[in-house]
Design an enzyme around this catalytic site. Structure first.
Site: not given
Length: 222
Positions: A110, A37, A41
């Protein structure tokens, strides 16, 4: 040996669980698997997507950076007064993890074009690594458009999309969801390897392993 990037049509479509499934699949084939990763956040140290993958598969991953607020990484870094990510540094760190009989599974943040820093996206990371993509999509109303746009954006950048995985599939899908499953390959031109049931992140390692066996993930890609 091989690096693959898992991205999504949006946030909260099931990328982390799909990444765990990909990790589990190649681990069971005898590969050394390294989940990565690049940036997390909105989660404190000791929790987040890498930890979810470890819980489901037992495979310990790497997270290179953390920013405090659950926003796009560039915005979260800006608001915290923290240094943004550097593309070359991220790419080099990922390459260093690769090796013989190794599959590095990189999970984006995202969607495909979310800014990891002001100057680059996960698409740029994949391009620098010459790594193919796996695209995770939900199957609800509107997902055909989102999936086709994501695939088209990837291909226009010269990226190879290996396959699609449906994320967070409801136990009792509505009409739109059922039809979208049937239409997804047709509109994107990309194979749908299966869908992961809603709530799969709460399964035991054993139950999750069984779920992965029901997906049609490839032995390896060309």
């Amino acid at each position: 040996m091989a690096i693959v990037v898992v991205t999504g049509t949006n946030t909260d479509v099931g990328k982390t669980i799909a990444s765990a499934a990909v990790c589990q699949h190649y681990s069971r084939q005898g590969f050394r698997v390294v989940p990565v990763k690049p940036v997390q956040t909105g989660e404190p140290k000791g929790s987040g997507d890498a930890q979810t993958i470890e819980k489901l598969t037992g495979i310990v991953g790497k997270c290179f950076a953390r920013f405090p607020e659950p926003l796009a990484p560039n915005l979260s870094a800006q608001r915290a007064g923290m240094q943004q990510l550097n593309l070359e540094e991220i790419v080099n760190k990922i390459r260093e993890l690769d090796g013989p009989q190794t599959v590095v599974v990189v999970e984006g943040a995202g969607g495909l074009l979310v800014r990891l820093a002001d100057s680059f996206t996960i698409a740029d990371v994949a391009a620098q690594l010459d790594a193919p993509l796996i695209v995770v999509t939900n199957m609800a109303l509107g997902s055909l458009n989102a999936a086709e746009l994501t695939v088209e954006a990837a291909q226009r950048r010269g990226l190879k999309v290996l396959g699609l995985i449906g994320g967070s599939m409801p136990k009792n899908p509505d009409l739109a969801t059922s039809l979208n499953v049937a239409e997804m390959e047709k509109v994107t031109g990309i194979p749908l390897w299966g869908s992961i049931a809603e709530g799969a992140g709460q399964l035991s390692k054993e139950a999750f392993c069984q779920l992965v066996e029901d997906l049609h993930l490839p032995t390896m890609w060309p």
